[in-house]
Scaffold this motif. Structure first.
Motif, short mmCIF file in Angstrom:
data_model
loop_
_atom_site.label_atom_id
_atom_site.label_comp_id
_atom_site.label_asym_id
_atom_site.label_seq_id
_atom_site.Cartn_x
_atom_site.Cartn_y
_atom_site.Cartn_z
N ALA A 136 0.87 -1.18 0.00
CA ALA A 136 0.00 0.00 0.00
C ALA A 136 0.90 1.23 0.00
CB ALA A 136 -0.90 0.00 1.23
N PRO A 137 0.53 2.25 -0.75
CA PRO A 137 1.40 3.43 -0.79
C PRO A 137 1.52 4.07 0.59
CG PRO A 137 -0.70 3.86 -1.88
CD PRO A 137 -0.68 2.42 -1.53
N GLU A 138 2.73 4.48 0.92
CA GLU A 138 2.95 5.17 2.19
C GLU A 138 2.34 6.56 2.08
OE1 GLU A 138 6.58 7.04 4.80
OE2 GLU A 138 7.03 5.40 3.43
N LEU A 139 1.65 6.97 3.09
CA LEU A 139 1.04 8.30 3.07
C LEU A 139 2.03 9.29 3.68
CD1 LEU A 139 -1.53 9.71 2.17
CD2 LEU A 139 -2.37 9.51 4.50
N ASP A 140 2.68 10.03 2.79
CA ASP A 140 3.62 11.05 3.23
C ASP A 140 3.16 12.39 2.64
OD1 ASP A 140 4.31 10.91 0.52
OD2 ASP A 140 6.23 9.92 0.88
N ALA A 141 3.92 13.43 2.91
CA ALA A 141 3.52 14.77 2.47
C ALA A 141 3.38 14.84 0.95
CB ALA A 141 4.53 15.80 2.97
N GLU A 142 4.27 14.18 0.22
CA GLU A 142 4.18 14.20 -1.24
C GLU A 142 2.89 13.55 -1.73
OE1 GLU A 142 7.00 13.29 -5.10
OE2 GLU A 142 7.21 11.97 -3.35
N GLU A 143 2.53 12.41 -1.13
CA GLU A 143 1.27 11.73 -1.49
C GLU A 143 0.07 12.62 -1.18
OE1 GLU A 143 0.03 8.88 -2.83
OE2 GLU A 143 1.93 7.91 -3.27
N VAL A 144 0.06 13.23 -0.01
CA VAL A 144 -1.08 14.09 0.37
C VAL A 144 -1.19 15.27 -0.58
CG1 VAL A 144 -2.03 15.60 2.16
CG2 VAL A 144 -1.07 13.38 2.79
N ARG A 145 -0.08 15.92 -0.87
CA ARG A 145 -0.12 17.07 -1.79
C ARG A 145 -0.66 16.66 -3.16
NH1 ARG A 145 4.75 18.37 0.82
NH2 ARG A 145 5.95 17.41 -0.84
N GLU A 146 -0.21 15.53 -3.67
CA GLU A 146 -0.68 15.07 -4.98
C GLU A 146 -2.17 14.72 -4.93
OE1 GLU A 146 -1.41 13.79 -8.74
OE2 GLU A 146 0.31 14.96 -8.04
N ARG A 147 -2.57 14.01 -3.90
CA ARG A 147 -3.95 13.55 -3.80
C ARG A 147 -4.93 14.71 -3.57
NH1 ARG A 147 -4.47 7.79 -2.60
NH2 ARG A 147 -2.42 6.84 -2.74
N LEU A 148 -4.46 15.80 -2.99
CA LEU A 148 -5.32 16.97 -2.76
C LEU A 148 -5.07 18.09 -3.76
CD1 LEU A 148 -5.33 17.26 1.15
CD2 LEU A 148 -7.09 16.30 -0.35
N SER A 149 -4.35 17.79 -4.83
CA SER A 149 -3.96 18.84 -5.77
C SER A 149 -5.14 19.46 -6.51
CB SER A 149 -2.94 18.30 -6.78
OG SER A 149 -3.51 17.28 -7.58
N GLY A 150 -6.30 18.85 -6.47
CA GLY A 150 -7.48 19.43 -7.11
C GLY A 150 -8.20 20.45 -6.26
N ASN A 151 -7.68 20.73 -5.08
CA ASN A 151 -8.28 21.71 -4.18
C ASN A 151 -7.31 22.86 -3.99
OD1 ASN A 151 -9.53 18.95 -3.39
ND2 ASN A 151 -10.93 20.50 -2.61
N LEU A 152 -7.76 24.04 -4.37
CA LEU A 152 -6.90 25.22 -4.30
C LEU A 152 -7.26 26.08 -3.09
CD1 LEU A 152 -6.93 26.25 -8.06
CD2 LEU A 152 -5.33 24.75 -6.86
N CYS A 153 -6.24 26.74 -2.54
CA CYS A 153 -6.41 27.65 -1.40
C CYS A 153 -5.69 28.94 -1.71
CB CYS A 153 -5.85 27.00 -0.13
SG CYS A 153 -5.82 28.10 1.29
#
Length: 180
Positions: free
Chosen positions: A140-157
């Motif tokens: 299973a992919p490790e959930l690290d900062a890079e994974e979170v950033r990629e997975r949430l990249s469709g949400n802008l702030c």
């Protein structure tokens, strides 16, 4: 009224069933905000690019500004208003508050719904564009900062709260994994 341009639909929003008559061109976002009174999903770009309107449709995250209401007929919809249980914030919501995962708050409802959906996708073993081993037998992919950033990249702030949002998601995920 049901005719060639309108249909009656049923949406179960945050546990309550709503029957609406909608124009076939009406978006789920507009049906939620104007038809059911759930104003948590925000109209940002109205083009599916900012993620402010993200909701969970049958547990999967969608941008509601690009989803037709008639296509959601019979579905369960969870908006940010439905994330808390019995008045208690979810751990993810608590982490957003404690770690200042929002500033102006406009994108926060979409960020929260997207993060809930993303954590479920990760828990199911779904890879992202930055997952290194995507073989079916791979870990299973490790959930690290890079994974979170990629997975949430469709949400802008616009406020730039990204570091706090990533920390809130990672802290929540690690607590949930520890509970196992």
């Amino acid at each position: 009224m049901t005719d060639g341009t309108h249909s009656e639909i049923r949406l179960r929003v945050n546990g309550l069933t709503h029957r609406l008559t909608v124009d076939h061109r009406r978006t789920l976002l507009d049906a939620l905000r104007e038809g059911t009174g759930h104003t948590g999903p925000k109209k940002g770009c109205d083009r599916g690019q900012c993620g402010a309107c993200t909701v969970l449709l049958d547990g999967r995250r969608v941008v509601s500004c690009l989803t037709l209401a008639v296509a959601a007929d019979g579905s369960d919809v969870t908006t940010v208003e439905g994330l808390a249980h019995d008045g208690e914030l979810r751990p993810l919501q608590q982490a957003f508050v404690q770690l200042d995962g929002f500033q102006c708050g406009y994108c926060t409802p979409g960020q929260l719904c997207s993060a809930v959906g993303m954590l479920a996708e990760h828990a199911a073993g779904w890879p992202s564009a930055v997952t290194t081993d995507v073989s079916p037998q791979g870990p299973a992919p490790e959930l690290d900062a890079e994974e979170v950033r990629e997975r949430l990249s469709g949400n802008l702030c616009r406020c730039g709260a990204y570091p706090s949002i990533v920390r809130a998601v990672l802290e929540t995920a690690s607590r949930e994994e520890a509970r196992g």
